[in-house]
Design a protein around this motif. Structure first.
Motif, PDB file in Angstrom:
ATOM      1  N   PRO A 127       0.796  -1.222   0.000  1.00 57.19           N
ATOM      2  CA  PRO A 127       0.000   0.000   0.000  1.00 57.19           C
ATOM      3  C   PRO A 127       0.832   1.277   0.000  1.00 57.19           C
ATOM      4  CG  PRO A 127      -0.855  -1.560   1.585  1.00 57.19           C
ATOM      5  CD  PRO A 127       0.472  -2.086   1.120  1.00 57.19           C
ATOM      6  N   THR A 128       0.422   2.210  -0.846  1.00 52.83           N
ATOM      7  CA  THR A 128       0.998   3.553  -0.852  1.00 52.83           C
ATOM      8  C   THR A 128       0.092   4.505  -0.080  1.00 52.83           C
ATOM      9  OG1 THR A 128      -0.084   3.959  -2.973  1.00 52.83           O
ATOM     10  CG2 THR A 128       2.212   3.237  -3.037  1.00 52.83           C
ATOM     11  N   GLU A 129      -1.130   4.049   0.185  1.00 47.16           N
ATOM     12  CA  GLU A 129      -2.075   4.829   0.989  1.00 47.16           C
ATOM     13  C   GLU A 129      -2.841   3.860   1.871  1.00 47.16           C
ATOM     14  OE1 GLU A 129      -5.969   7.703   0.396  1.00 47.16           O
ATOM     15  OE2 GLU A 129      -4.611   7.402  -1.293  1.00 47.16           O
ATOM     16  N   LEU A 130      -2.921   4.180   3.148  1.00 49.74           N
ATOM     17  CA  LEU A 130      -3.591   3.328   4.120  1.00 49.74           C
ATOM     18  C   LEU A 130      -4.441   4.211   5.007  1.00 49.74           C
ATOM     19  CD1 LEU A 130      -3.585   0.321   4.984  1.00 49.74           C
ATOM     20  CD2 LEU A 130      -1.699   0.864   6.513  1.00 49.74           C
ATOM     21  N   THR A 131      -5.744   3.981   5.002  1.00 50.60           N
ATOM     22  CA  THR A 131      -6.647   4.782   5.825  1.00 50.60           C
ATOM     23  C   THR A 131      -7.558   3.852   6.611  1.00 50.60           C
ATOM     24  OG1 THR A 131      -8.281   4.962   4.041  1.00 50.60           O
ATOM     25  CG2 THR A 131      -6.665   6.745   4.235  1.00 50.60           C
ATOM     26  N   GLY A 132      -7.999   4.310   7.755  1.00 50.80           N
ATOM     27  CA  GLY A 132      -8.900   3.510   8.562  1.00 50.80           C
ATOM     28  C   GLY A 132      -9.679   4.356   9.534  1.00 50.80           C
ATOM     29  N   ARG A 133     -10.778   3.780   9.962  1.00 50.17           N
ATOM     30  CA  ARG A 133     -11.619   4.461  10.953  1.00 50.17           C
ATOM     31  C   ARG A 133     -12.283   3.426  11.837  1.00 50.17           C
ATOM     32  NH1 ARG A 133     -12.472   5.924   6.199  1.00 50.17           N
ATOM     33  NH2 ARG A 133     -12.229   8.092   6.571  1.00 50.17           N
ATOM     34  N   ARG A 134     -12.657   3.869  13.010  1.00 52.47           N
ATOM     35  CA  ARG A 134     -13.337   3.018  13.983  1.00 52.47           C
ATOM     36  C   ARG A 134     -14.423   3.865  14.632  1.00 52.47           C
ATOM     37  NH1 ARG A 134      -9.074   0.745  17.491  1.00 52.47           N
ATOM     38  NH2 ARG A 134      -8.806   2.889  18.113  1.00 52.47           N
ATOM     39  N   PHE A 135     -15.576   3.246  14.864  1.00 46.38           N
ATOM     40  CA  PHE A 135     -16.656   3.999  15.486  1.00 46.38           C
ATOM     41  C   PHE A 135     -17.595   3.056  16.229  1.00 46.38           C
ATOM     42  CE2 PHE A 135     -17.611   3.162  11.069  1.00 46.38           C
ATOM     43  CZ  PHE A 135     -18.874   2.584  11.105  1.00 46.38           C
ATOM     44  N   ALA A 136     -18.333   3.639  17.167  1.00 47.65           N
ATOM     45  CA  ALA A 136     -19.313   2.873  17.932  1.00 47.65           C
ATOM     46  C   ALA A 136     -20.531   2.614  17.058  1.00 47.65           C
ATOM     47  CB  ALA A 136     -19.715   3.643  19.191  1.00 47.65           C
ATOM     48  N   VAL A 137     -21.138   1.447  17.249  1.00 47.15           N
ATOM     49  CA  VAL A 137     -22.355   1.108  16.525  1.00 47.15           C
ATOM     50  C   VAL A 137     -23.496   1.939  17.100  1.00 47.15           C
ATOM     51  CG1 VAL A 137     -24.007  -0.747  16.032  1.00 47.15           C
ATOM     52  CG2 VAL A 137     -21.550  -1.217  16.021  1.00 47.15           C
TER      53      VAL A 137
END
Length: 154
Positions: A127-137
């Motif tokens: 990967p040259t770009e890596l993004t992520g997110r986390r959130f409550a349901v």
């Protein structure tokens, strides 16, 4: 991990957290461009260092991958209590596996795809770009009953 805009419950993940989640799973969706048409395929993958690997057979997916255009792998998951969700997207140029400069993790060396058939082509994406997110349901009481969007379509 860094926060997201004020008031938003979404957390933006740093690269270390993204890799941790990628290593915790092995099923994702691969997005490629086939000519001018986007295509999405389920894949099971492995991680070695900072490279993602998966097997495929000849066909639409392999042709699109070997054209050298950027591809994206999205992997999602949730915690054991289904109260928190995460999503990671890795983008990069796919290339055939090259054993002179790449190695597979020993535990995943024999992992086979779920779909029947011979998958002789091992593809790598660094990967040259890596993004992520986390959130409550969000509890269902926040979005139920459904909203009528009919007026928005006029």
């Amino acid at each position: 991990m860094t926060g997201s805009p004020a008031g938003s419950p979404t957390e933006i993940l740093d690269a270390d957290a993204c890799w941790q989640y990628l290593r915790s799973s092995y099923i994702g969706r691969l997005a490629v461009i086939n000519g001018e048409i986007p295509e999405i395929f389920p894949v099971n993958y492995s991680v070695s260092g900072d490279t993602l690997f998966f097997r495929t057979a000849p066909g639409t997916k392999l042709r699109a991958l070997l054209r050298g255009a950027v591809a994206a792998l999205e992997v999602d998951g949730l915690n054991p209590y289904a109260t928190e969700v995460w999503s990671v997207v890795a983008k990069g140029r796919p290339e055939p596996f090259d054993e002179t400069r790449m190695s597979l993790p020993a535990i995943d060396a024999d992992r086979e795809p779920w779909e029947a058939g011979i998958k002789d082509h091992l593809i790598a994406i660094s990967p040259t770009e890596l993004t992520g997110r986390r959130f409550a349901v969000t509890p269902p009481t926040r979005w139920w009953p459904p909203v009528d969007f009919a007026a928005d379509w006029l």
